[in-house]
Design an enzyme around this catalytic site. Structure first.
Site, PDB file in Angstrom:
ATOM      1  N   ILE A 670       0.818  -1.224   0.000  1.00 49.12           N
ATOM      2  CA  ILE A 670       0.000   0.000   0.000  1.00 49.12           C
ATOM      3  C   ILE A 670       0.844   1.262   0.000  1.00 49.12           C
ATOM      4  CG2 ILE A 670      -1.998  -1.053   1.121  1.00 49.12           C
ATOM      5  CD1 ILE A 670      -1.053   0.165   3.763  1.00 49.12           C
ATOM      6  N   GLY A 671       2.158   1.123   0.112  1.00 49.68           N
ATOM      7  CA  GLY A 671       2.981   2.330   0.093  1.00 49.68           C
ATOM      8  C   GLY A 671       4.451   2.003   0.063  1.00 49.68           C
ATOM      9  N   GLY A 673       8.381   3.933   0.758  1.00 51.81           N
ATOM     10  CA  GLY A 673       9.078   5.098   1.293  1.00 51.81           C
ATOM     11  C   GLY A 673      10.558   4.836   1.349  1.00 51.81           C
ATOM     12  N   GLY A 674      11.309   5.870   1.769  1.00 56.38           N
ATOM     13  CA  GLY A 674      12.753   5.753   1.816  1.00 56.38           C
ATOM     14  C   GLY A 674      13.223   4.722   2.812  1.00 56.38           C
ATOM     15  N   GLY A 676      11.439   1.882   3.630  1.00 58.07           N
ATOM     16  CA  GLY A 676      10.866   0.560   3.424  1.00 58.07           C
ATOM     17  C   GLY A 676       9.504   0.602   2.776  1.00 58.07           C
ATOM     18  N   VAL A 678       5.397  -0.612   2.764  1.00 60.85           N
ATOM     19  CA  VAL A 678       4.338  -0.790   3.760  1.00 60.85           C
ATOM     20  C   VAL A 678       3.235  -1.663   3.169  1.00 60.85           C
ATOM     21  CG1 VAL A 678       2.676   0.353   5.261  1.00 60.85           C
ATOM     22  CG2 VAL A 678       4.846   1.465   4.773  1.00 60.85           C
ATOM     23  N   LYS A 692       5.578  -2.474   8.083  1.00 63.50           N
ATOM     24  CA  LYS A 692       6.671  -1.854   7.343  1.00 63.50           C
ATOM     25  C   LYS A 692       7.800  -2.875   7.207  1.00 63.50           C
ATOM     26  CE  LYS A 692       8.132   2.362   8.344  1.00 63.50           C
ATOM     27  NZ  LYS A 692       8.857   3.456   9.037  1.00 63.50           N
ATOM     28  N   ASP A 806      10.849  14.764  11.854  1.00 64.40           N
ATOM     29  CA  ASP A 806      10.263  14.707  10.509  1.00 64.40           C
ATOM     30  C   ASP A 806       8.741  14.880  10.605  1.00 64.40           C
ATOM     31  OD1 ASP A 806      10.302  14.564   7.774  1.00 64.40           O
ATOM     32  OD2 ASP A 806      10.363  12.372   7.681  1.00 64.40           O
TER      33      ASP A 806
END
Length: 975
Positions: A670-671, A673-674, A676, A678, A692, A806
């Site tokens: 579903i996603g 990112g930098g 890992g 998800v 994740k 962040d």
């Protein structure tokens, strides 16, 4: 030969000579400007694009010339960094105006500034300089001097101001200068109309000579160490429009003649030790805002206040005032706010403060008001806070008040009110807290209370409510605290109370509740305090209570039977079970020992449990071996075939690692990112999880791919520092607004983090992407408050503060009811035990959210998170991204907002067009808090604890006076 040719020749020679001089001057100016350009770094604007050697200096952006000479340099608000080369700038002999404010300039100001002798306008405000200010005596032509909020320290050269007799504006506030008495050199600047010395360490008394500055329109001396009385001579400043004296050590009364300041619109003398009555203020008929809270004023509020036609904000809480409020106070203008709490006021509540339909907050706590609530307030749809607790009020609450659509907080506690809570409460879509304890309310609780879905706290204790608890109570998904003790409630505890997953504090003691205790209570993940004592509850203590870890636990004086769970049989809960004769225990000596058939022997239960667990472990082990063997024969879709896994659980788990591992596949992605990928995982019991997955780095930091599937390219070696940071941070955190980490599952090559699943994605998704949805203002506000509370917990509630590093809208996740969770702690840093903070030489964070100090320091502090959160607030109010083309090249939302603060219309234009007209002023309140959070100097940003308080209170009168660009002060222009 005639004289005419000779004359022409002479004239031509003179012209040639003049052009030659002009060329030389231009060449010198060009070289100076190029030197300035090389000294000042700029990456966010194109201001220097025209500063090229082949371009005439007068054509450079930001440069103004007169008769070929440079007279003005305006490089303000251009994201410039570096140190100012005054040795070059001051060689521009015609320079009259130098504007470098609102940048990132740093370093010291050199003594070369004294060579800019023709300067009339100097703006160095809102920067990050260091060191002290050098002697400015030669700058005798100055009319405007802005050095506010720029990091200067040491001793300011106050005596150098004596030469600047033409000064109109002097703005030096918000600098950590060394303490100094009010400088006498200022008293001779009789042309001054703007004096801003707030928060720059002025001490001692206000000198009588202040009366010489009769041209003053604005005088700000707040946040300092000023003591003594307000001098009578201040009454000579009849042009004053704003007077700010708050947060000092002033004593005594308002001086005689103070009422002569009849042009005064904004007056704030709060947080001092002033006393006496307010009679000197009764002639200040132009007042818009009056703030006198935290003082020692006494006597009655002058009746004339009721005739002030412009009064909008009135705050005098925590004084010793007596008598009634003027009957017509707040009935003339678009009244916004009143706080007269913690006084000794009497009489009735004035009925017409919401006459114009604009009143937001009515705060009258802890006085001696009497009579009924005026019926007029039942139509005051603008109200957000209604607090009249701890008075002598009585009668029935007008039914419409229960259902006011924007009301977020209703506090009626400690009065003598009667009647019931009406079904109107179902219309209270914004209501988050209802406090009516210690009254004479009666009747049944209306089932419509479950429609007030924003409720987080309910306190109905010590009343005469009767009947059943509404069976729909479980619909209050955000409920955090529920106090129903000391009433006449009967019937069972609704079983669906287990759906109130945020519930932390539950008290139903001293009622007539009956039936069994719902097992679902023991599964409430955030429950910290439980009191069900003094009821008629029966049956066994649910086995689910074994997992509870409570700071307060009381089931005493009921009719419970059976064994006390072993995990609750400890000294911490002594007395929690008394008065239940049917209970037994193997460990608590005051109870009879459980027999083998006492609700099932404890030992028998343990044996059964052990056998069951052993069987499950055996099945899981066999399944895992078969799974690994199958994978080793060539499962082309996955490469998670390590021979051992290490599971660390941080919550009670209802799934196995095998269920998680089997779900790490493309279909569930579903996603990305930098840190890992998800995956969404649905385990056997139907629970949805987010996982994740990241591959661990090898010793040289590279990733070695062994899989043909890109998303599963694996590597060997140590786990990433981001993974370690996330586990270290989240494993110990328990907060309703921080994403819940269930467990980590690691092997030599792979790392999995298992979280609660957030079905509504991130705030970024909901504001900016194809998943965008129209968020009403109430939802945006609640997201802001919830996220702020999560950060407040990280900064102030943990054993060692956690800095997220962040914070951004994509890291604020939303559950099924859009309740926010702070997520993604891969960059988080924990403040060390010795008080020092981690630092790094890599700028952490995301462009558009990064605090400006990262441009010149690598220190990481909580204030960096505050800045980033301020950007999130701006997103919520405007609906815009942190970086948008419309802001201009290399500009962000913070600079865009700053540029729009000139007029009320331009400010209102920033509010997201989907937010209804009726909520726009409320949105502006939150925007003001965002502006505070994004102050350039970290020291001037509030703490997250203060941010939460401001968001909850949203008191405009406390935020008015902080939005200004050029004036350098805290101009109180209502916007």
């Amino acid at each position: 030969m005639s004289a005419r040719p000779t004359f022409h020749l002479t004239l031509l020679s003179l012209l040639s000579l003049l052009l030659c001089f002009l060329y030389l001057a231009t060449a010198d100016d060009l070289q100076i400007l190029l030197t300035i350009k090389s000294a000042l770094q700029n990456t966010n604007t194109n201001i220097f694009n025209s500063w090229e050697p082949n371009n005439p200096p007068c054509n450079f952006a930001g440069i103004t010339c007169s008769q070929g000479s440079i007279t003005s340099i305006d490089l303000s608000n251009q994201y410039l960094s570096g140190s100012i080369p005054f040795n070059s700038i001051c060689q521009l002999n015609s320079l009259e105006s130098l504007s470098l404010g609102q940048n990132h300039l740093h370093g010291p100001i050199t003594e070369d500034i004294a060579n800019c002798v023709r300067l009339q306008y100097l703006d160095l405000g809102n920067n990050f300089f260091s060191g002290s200010v050098p002697d400015l005596s030669p700058l005798s032509n100055l009319k405007y001097l802005y050095m506010n909020n720029s990091g200067f320290s040491g001793n300011f050269p106050w005596n150098s101001l004596s030469n600047m007799t033409g000064l109109l504006v002097l703005s030096l506030g918000d600098n950590p200068f060394e303490r100094a008495l009010f400088p006498n050199s200022i008293l001779g600047l009789t042309q001054l109309n703007w004096l801003y010395l707030t928060n720059c360490s002025i001490e001692g008394e206000i000198p009588r000579g202040i009366g010489n500055l009769t041209e003053l329109i604005n005088l700000e001396l707040s946040d300092s160490f000023i003591s003594g009385e307000i001098p009578q001579e201040i009454s000579r400043l009849k042009k004053l429009w704003q007077l700010e004296l708050y947060n000092n050590n002033l004593t005594g009364k308002f001086p005689s003649g103070f009422g002569n300041l009849t042009n005064l619109e904004y007056f704030d003398a709060s947080m001092n030790y002033l006393n006496g009555d307010l009679s000197e203020l009764r002639s200040l008929t132009q007042l818009v805002t009056l703030q006198l809270f935290y003082n020692e004023f006494s006597g009655e509020i002058p009746a004339e206040f009721g005739e002030f036609r412009k009064l909008v904000n009135f705050s005098v809480y925590d004084n010793k005032l007596t008598g009634p409020l003027p009957e017509r106070i707040g009935s003339w203008a678009e009244f916004d706010y009143i706080d007269v709490s913690e006084n000794f006021l009497t009489g009735r509540i004035p009925p017409e403060m919401c006459k114009r339909g604009t009143m937001r907050e009515l705060l009258m706590l802890q006085n001696n008001f009497s009579g009924e609530i005026p019926a007029t307030y039942s139509n005051c749809t603008s109200l957000t806070r209604f607090r009249v607790s701890n008075n002598s009020l009585s009668g029935v609450i007008p039914s419409g008040i229960w259902g006011l659509p924007n009301l977020g907080f209703i506090d009626l506690a400690l009065n003598q009110f009667e009647g019931s809570i009406t079904s109107d409460i179902g219309n209270a879509k914004s209501l988050s807290q209802i406090m009516v304890a210690d009254n004479r309310f009666s009747g049944n609780l209306p089932p419509e209370i479950s429609k007030a879905t924003e409720l987080i706290a309910i306190d109905l204790s010590n009343n005469q409510f009767s009947g059943d608890i509404p069976a729909t109570i479980g619909e209050l998904k955000q409920l955090y605290s529920l106090h129903l003790q000391s009433n006449n409630l009967s019937g069972p505890i609704p079983s669906n109370i287990g759906f109130c997953a945020a519930l932390n504090d539950l008290n139903m003691a001293h009622n007539s509740l009956s039936g069994h205790i719902p097992a679902a209570i023991g599964l409430l993940p955030a429950l910290n305090s439980l009191d069900l004592s003094e009821n008629e509850l029966s049956g066994e203590i649910p086995a689910s209570f074994s997992s509870l870890r409570l700071s307060l636990f009381d089931l005493s004086n009921n009719q419970l039977t059976g064994p006390i769970p072993e995990s609750l049989s400890n000294a911490a809960y002594n007395g929690s079970f008394r008065g239940n004769r049917g209970l037994c225990s193997q460990n608590i000596k005051f109870f009879r020992r459980c027999s083998s058939d006492s609700g099932g022997s404890g030992a028998h239960w343990v044996v059964v449990l052990c056998v069951a667990v052993g069987a499950i472990v055996l099945i899981v082990s066999v399944s895992f071996v078969l799974h690994v063997k199958k994978s080793s024969k060539g499962d082309g879709d996955r490469s998670l075939k390590e021979d051992s896994w290490d599971v660390k659980s941080f919550q009670v788990l209802s799934f196995t690692e095998d269920e998680i591992i089997d779900s790490i596949k493309e279909d569930n992605l579903i996603g990305k990112g930098g840190s890992g990928n998800v995956y969404k995982v649905v385990v056997a019991n139907g629970k949805e999880l987010a996982v994740k997955h990241s591959w661990n780095s090898d010793s040289d930091g590279r990733k070695k791919s062994r899989s043909t599937t890109p998303m599963l390219a694996k590597s060997t070696g140590r786990k990433s520092s981001e993974f370690d940071a996330e586990v270290r941070t989240l494993s110990s955190i328990r907060h309703v607004n921080v994403v819940k980490l269930y467990c980590s599952i690691t092997s030599k090559d792979s790392s999995l983090l298992v979280y609660e699943y957030m079905p509504n994605g991130s705030l970024w998704d909901r504001l900016h992407t194809f998943r965008k949805m129209t968020l009403d203002w109430e939802t945006r506000y609640d997201i802001a408050v919830g996220a702020a509370k999560g950060l407040e917990y990280l900064h102030h509630g943990c054993e060692r503060p956690v800095i997220h590093r962040d914070v951004k809208s994509s890291n604020i996740l939303l559950d099924e009811v859009l309740k926010p969770r702070i997520a993604d702690f891969g960059l988080a840093k924990i403040v060390q035990a010795n008080g020092s903070k981690d630092s790094t030489h890599v700028i952490a964070g995301t462009h558009g959210y990064i605090a400006p100090e990262y441009g010149y320091t690598y220190k990481v502090t909580e204030k960096s998170d505050v800045y980033s959160f301020g950007v999130v607030l701006m997103e919520l109010v405007t609906g815009k991204r942190p970086i948008e083309p419309e802001y201009g090249e290399n500009k962000d939302i913070v600079s865009w907002v700053s540029s729009k603060l000139k007029t009320k219309e331009s400010v209102l234009s920033m509010v997201d067009s989907t937010i209804p007209e009726g909520h726009r002023e409320e949105a502006i309140k939150i925007l003001r808090i965002a502006i505070l959070c994004t102050a350039r100097l970290p020291a001037l940003r509030p703490t997250m604890r203060s941010v939460v308080q401001m968001l909850e209170a949203a008191e405009p009168c406390k935020l008015v006076g902080i939005i200004i660009s050029k004036d350098g002060g805290s101009k109180k222009e209502e916007i």
